[in-house]
Motif scaffolding. Structure first.
Motif, PDB file in Angstrom:
ATOM      1  N   VAL A   7       0.844  -1.207   0.000  1.00 41.68           N
ATOM      2  CA  VAL A   7       0.000   0.000   0.000  1.00 41.68           C
ATOM      3  C   VAL A   7       0.872   1.246   0.000  1.00 41.68           C
ATOM      4  N   VAL A   8       1.895   1.246   0.848  1.00 44.76           N
ATOM      5  CA  VAL A   8       2.783   2.406   0.944  1.00 44.76           C
ATOM      6  C   VAL A   8       3.549   2.620  -0.361  1.00 44.76           C
ATOM      7  N   THR A  56       1.400   3.742  -3.339  1.00 46.59           N
ATOM      8  CA  THR A  56       0.971   5.132  -3.136  1.00 46.59           C
ATOM      9  C   THR A  56       2.109   6.103  -3.427  1.00 46.59           C
ATOM     10  N   VAL A  57       3.299   5.779  -2.964  1.00 46.48           N
ATOM     11  CA  VAL A  57       4.440   6.680  -3.102  1.00 46.48           C
ATOM     12  C   VAL A  57       4.976   6.715  -4.530  1.00 46.48           C
ATOM     13  N   GLY A 103       3.606   5.176  -7.371  1.00 50.14           N
ATOM     14  CA  GLY A 103       2.660   5.108  -8.472  1.00 50.14           C
ATOM     15  C   GLY A 103       2.702   6.319  -9.384  1.00 50.14           C
ATOM     16  N   GLN A 157      -7.725   5.399  -7.674  1.00 46.39           N
ATOM     17  CA  GLN A 157      -7.162   5.757  -6.382  1.00 46.39           C
ATOM     18  C   GLN A 157      -7.198   4.583  -5.397  1.00 46.39           C
ATOM     19  N   PRO A 207      -3.639   1.078  -4.659  1.00 50.55           N
ATOM     20  CA  PRO A 207      -2.716   0.683  -3.578  1.00 50.55           C
ATOM     21  C   PRO A 207      -3.367  -0.196  -2.524  1.00 50.55           C
ATOM     22  N   MET A 208      -4.531   0.201  -2.049  1.00 52.13           N
ATOM     23  CA  MET A 208      -5.213  -0.577  -1.025  1.00 52.13           C
ATOM     24  C   MET A 208      -5.679  -1.929  -1.567  1.00 52.13           C
TER      25      MET A 208
END
Length: 223
Positions: free
Chosen positions: A52-53, A56-57, A59, A148, A151-152
């Motif tokens: 996830v991190v 997000t970072v 992507g 959006q 990541p999750m």
């Protein structure tokens, strides 16, 4: 983003992913006192969380593939050129191996220690097909419906797949290669690596085609 920044993001992201997979595997194995279920849980949660991190970072920089199977899917969809895709794969594999070595250093494990953990047979190969097919499908479907959430969704999918697949869901050729360098809880014997990768790549191709059809994309999008 320039190509050099994209490649650095792919390298660093895959490095971080493998440092987490191997490092958490070593830590979990040491703390679980022989309880394999607890050790697997201790390996699963950090892996899902770091995905996830990292997505997000990184992507917005490189697309956060960290996975040759994902890069192959995007190349088939003509969203990355063949040349750039080849470079992505190279830095993913290199970053993954360095991430494994970093985990070994952190936990004072022998630096070069090929795995002896056998992972082979129809059940394991079928598990890798299911895991990779589902991972690529998760990414493509989320990108179309709710970008959006990628990541999750990826983090949660891999967290679940650790437990519902007999192979514990490698679903990533770079991860598979790198884990061959680690005779720890998360390792895979080098002799078993090629079969895993072959199944993962086939699953990625079929998932790209299937979800292209399912999501009603044009022929040009998935050619």
């Amino acid at each position: 983003m320039t190509l050099d920044r994209r490649l650095m993001a792919e390298w660093l992201g895959t490095f971080s992913l493998l440092a987490t997979v191997i490092g958490s595997g070593i830590m979990a194995d040491r703390l679980a006192d022989g309880n394999v279920a607890i050790a697997l849980l201790g390996n699963t949660i950090p892996t899902g969380a770091i995905l996830v991190v990292l997505i997000t970072v990184f992507g917005p920089i490189s697309g956060a593939h960290f996975n040759p199977a994902v890069t192959l899917s995007f190349a088939l969809r003509r969203e990355i050129t063949p040349g750039d895709a080849g470079l992505y794969v190279a830095v993913q594999v290199f970053g993954g191996i360095v991430g494994v070595l970093a985990a070994h250093v952190m936990f004072e494990h022998p630096l070069l220690d090929p795995s002896t953990t056998a992972r082979t047979g129809l059940g394991q190969w079928a598990a890798e097909f299911v895991a990779t097919f589902g991972l690529v499908g998760t990414i493509l479907a989320c990108l179309k419906a709710r970008p959006q959430a990628v990541p999750m969704a990826v983090g949660l999918y891999i967290t679940a797949a650790y437990w519902f697949t007999s192979s514990t869901s490698f679903a990533n050729p770079a991860v598979t290669i790198a884990r061959g360098f680690s005779d720890t809880f998360a390792g895979i014997a080098p002799a078993d690596v090629a079969a895993f990768i072959a199944v993962q790549l086939v699953a990625a191709v079929l998932a790209t085609w299937f979800f292209g059809w399912l999501l009603n994309e044009t022929e040009e999008d998935v050619a």
